[in-house]
Design an enzyme around this catalytic site. Structure first.
Site, PDB file in Angstrom:
ATOM      1  CG  PHE A  39      -1.863   1.216   1.167  1.00  0.00           C
ATOM      2  CD1 PHE A  39      -3.001   1.182   0.362  1.00  0.00           C
ATOM      3  CD2 PHE A  39      -1.582   2.370   1.879  1.00  0.00           C
ATOM      4  CE1 PHE A  39      -3.839   2.289   0.289  1.00  0.00           C
ATOM      5  CE2 PHE A  39      -2.416   3.472   1.802  1.00  0.00           C
ATOM      6  CZ  PHE A  39      -3.549   3.426   1.005  1.00  0.00           C
ATOM      7  CG  ASP A  55       5.518   3.385   1.961  1.00  0.00           C
ATOM      8  OD1 ASP A  55       5.537   3.947   3.068  1.00  0.00           O
ATOM      9  OD2 ASP A  55       4.512   3.345   1.230  1.00  0.00           O
ATOM     10  CE  LYS A 102      -0.970   5.558   7.817  1.00  0.00           C
ATOM     11  NZ  LYS A 102      -0.611   4.916   6.551  1.00  0.00           N
TER      12      LYS A 102
HETATM   13  C1  LIG Z   1      -0.895   5.168   5.114  1.00  0.00           C
HETATM   14  C2  LIG Z   1       0.135   4.781   4.158  1.00  0.00           C
HETATM   15  C3  LIG Z   1       0.394   5.537   3.008  1.00  0.00           C
HETATM   16  C4  LIG Z   1      -0.452   6.723   2.608  1.00  0.00           C
HETATM   17  O1  LIG Z   1      -0.394   7.751   3.547  1.00  0.00           O
HETATM   18  P1  LIG Z   1      -1.450   8.950   3.469  1.00  0.00           P
HETATM   19  O2  LIG Z   1      -0.946   9.905   4.499  1.00  0.00           O
HETATM   20  O3  LIG Z   1      -2.782   8.376   3.785  1.00  0.00           O
HETATM   21  O4  LIG Z   1      -1.405   9.498   2.095  1.00  0.00           O
HETATM   22  C5  LIG Z   1       1.450   5.157   2.207  1.00  0.00           C
HETATM   23  N1  LIG Z   1       2.198   4.092   2.497  1.00  0.00           N
HETATM   24  C6  LIG Z   1       1.977   3.337   3.584  1.00  0.00           C
HETATM   25  C7  LIG Z   1       2.873   2.172   3.879  1.00  0.00           C
HETATM   26  C8  LIG Z   1       0.937   3.645   4.447  1.00  0.00           C
HETATM   27  O5  LIG Z   1       0.688   2.875   5.509  1.00  0.00           O
END
Ligand SMILES: *Cc1c(COP(=O)(O)O)cnc(C)c1O
Length: 401
Positions: free
Chosen positions: A137, A222, A251
């Protein structure tokens, strides 16, 4: 307003993009939150891995108050003091050299994708394809949706930006096979969150690093969800002893204030020149002042170690539950990013927990994800597990062992 009124007005005025619980959270402190009707919950969702310091940490609140009275916003046409300080803290505590600030995880990944492409261009080659993992994701913008290796997020939004392909996590053979003349980077979450809490194996990640070095590919981690102490290490990659060329964060970075960051090694970062990328709000004084306070707390209170220790305890307690309910088929994850694989309706368990005063996240209908604040204690873990036990007894009934 009470829960019912907020819900009714929300349904009238807010676009219908979320499946929501039927109440509004209005106040929080530490690992506890209260809804608009005054009900208290133990929070094992933490705003989806955002509130790692618990709700309303006094030092973060004080930093926000102070900065709000000084300078809320100014453009990146000028130097911004707390932005520089947060960048210094990130660089000094990671293996990366330069930081670009934005406002979310998706934006951080957009920046990483752009930088990877620009780095290839700047070296005079035409490679642009990024290999990502199935069940990954990476966000909800078009490019990050395309980077996300889950069909369900693609459907209805085609045509998606090209330049992405997907391989299963922990399958080195598949990765080798997917690498082609257009490949410029490999992007992955060391611990997948949203996709169902799947952990990259140590041998695999080491081999991916070696492969990228051998073929001149960038490795992008990520760490939007798994970074910043959550997995028991300041950055999840530190467990593996390998370093990325680019890393994204968001986050938990500013203790609850929206922020995103993309970090890169010096030679990669140098591909960005003035005008190549920008964000009006990115790294703004308020967000980065909160970020400085949050990051210092993370270090001063050694929250990564705490996540490791309390995470091990939570894991043990969940394994005990797995001995009691045959519907729990696996306990997995790292630190305080844990998942329970459920052979049964995970959503119903989450609702039953909510009625007993525990907020917990169910994903894909078969995984319960645990993302408590890193400051929780054993007593709170025990309380959460007792609630979960009751909820499972209710949902699974006589079908338990
Ligand atoms: C939550 C998340 C995102 C996206 O972050 P947003 O602030 O909602 O755009 C991207 N990568 C990972 C691994 C995430 O958990």
């Amino acid at each position: 307003m009470d829960n019912a009124t907020i819900k009714a007005q929300g349904e009238k005025y807010i676009m219908n993009t979320y499946r929501r619980f039927p109440f509004a959270l209005v106040r929080g402190q530490g690992a506890r939150v209260w809804d608009a009707d005054g009900r208290e919950y133990l929070d094992f969702v933490s705003g989806l891995a955002v509130n790692s310091l618990g709700h309303c940490h006094p030092k973060v609140v004080a930093a926000i108050r102070e900065q709000a009275g000084k300078l809320l916003h100014c453009s990146n046409l000028y130097w911004i003091e707390p932005q520089v300080e947060l960048a210094r803290l990130l660089v000094e505590n990671s293996g990366l050299d330069k930081v670009f600030f934005c406002n979310s995880g998706a934006e951080a990944n957009e920046a990483a994708i752009k930088l990877a492409r620009k780095y290839a261009k700047a070296r005079g080659d035409s490679r642009y394809e990024i290999i990502t993992m199935r069940k990954s994701f990476h966000g909800r913008t078009l490019a990050t949706v395309a980077a996300t290796g889950q069909e369900q997020f693609h459907r209805g939004f085609e045509p998606l930006p090209e330049g992405f392909c997907y391989v299963p996590l922990n399958d080195l053979g598949a990765l080798k096979q997917a690498i082609g003349p257009r490949t410029c980077a490999v992007m992955l979450e060391p611990v997948q969150g949203e996709g169902g809490v799947y952990v990259a194996e140590e041998d695999y990640l080491k081999a991916v690093r070696a492969l990228c070095d051998e073929l001149g590919l960038l490795l992008i981690f990520d760490e939007v969800q798994c970074g910043l102490g959550r997995t028991g290490y300041l950055f999840a990659y530190q467990y593996y002893g390998v370093e990325p060329d680019i890393m994204t964060l968001a986050k938990a970075l500013a203790g609850g204030v929206p922020i995103g960051a993309m970090l890169a090694k010096e030679k990669v970062a140098a591909a960005f020149q003035p005008g190549d990328h920008a964000s009006t709000f990115g790294g703004n004084p308020l967000a980065t002042a909160a970020g400085v306070a949050a990051f210092k707390l993370l270090l001063e209170e050694d929250l990564p170690r705490r996540a490791r220790e309390i995470g091990a305890y939570l894991r043990t307690r969940l394994q005990e539950l797995a001995g009691k309910y045959r519907q729990i088929t696996e306990v997995r994850g790292r630190g305080l990013l844990l998942g329970l694989e459920i052979d049964g309706p995970a959503d119903e368990v989450a609702v039953a927990c909510e009625r007993r005063g525990l907020l917990i996240n169910a994903i894909h209908g078969h995984v319960l994800r645990f993302l408590p604040p890193l400051i929780i204690g054993r007593e709170e873990v025990d309380r959460a597990v007792a609630i979960l036990d009751g909820a499972m007894a209710e949902v699974f009934g006589n079908n338990a062992y």
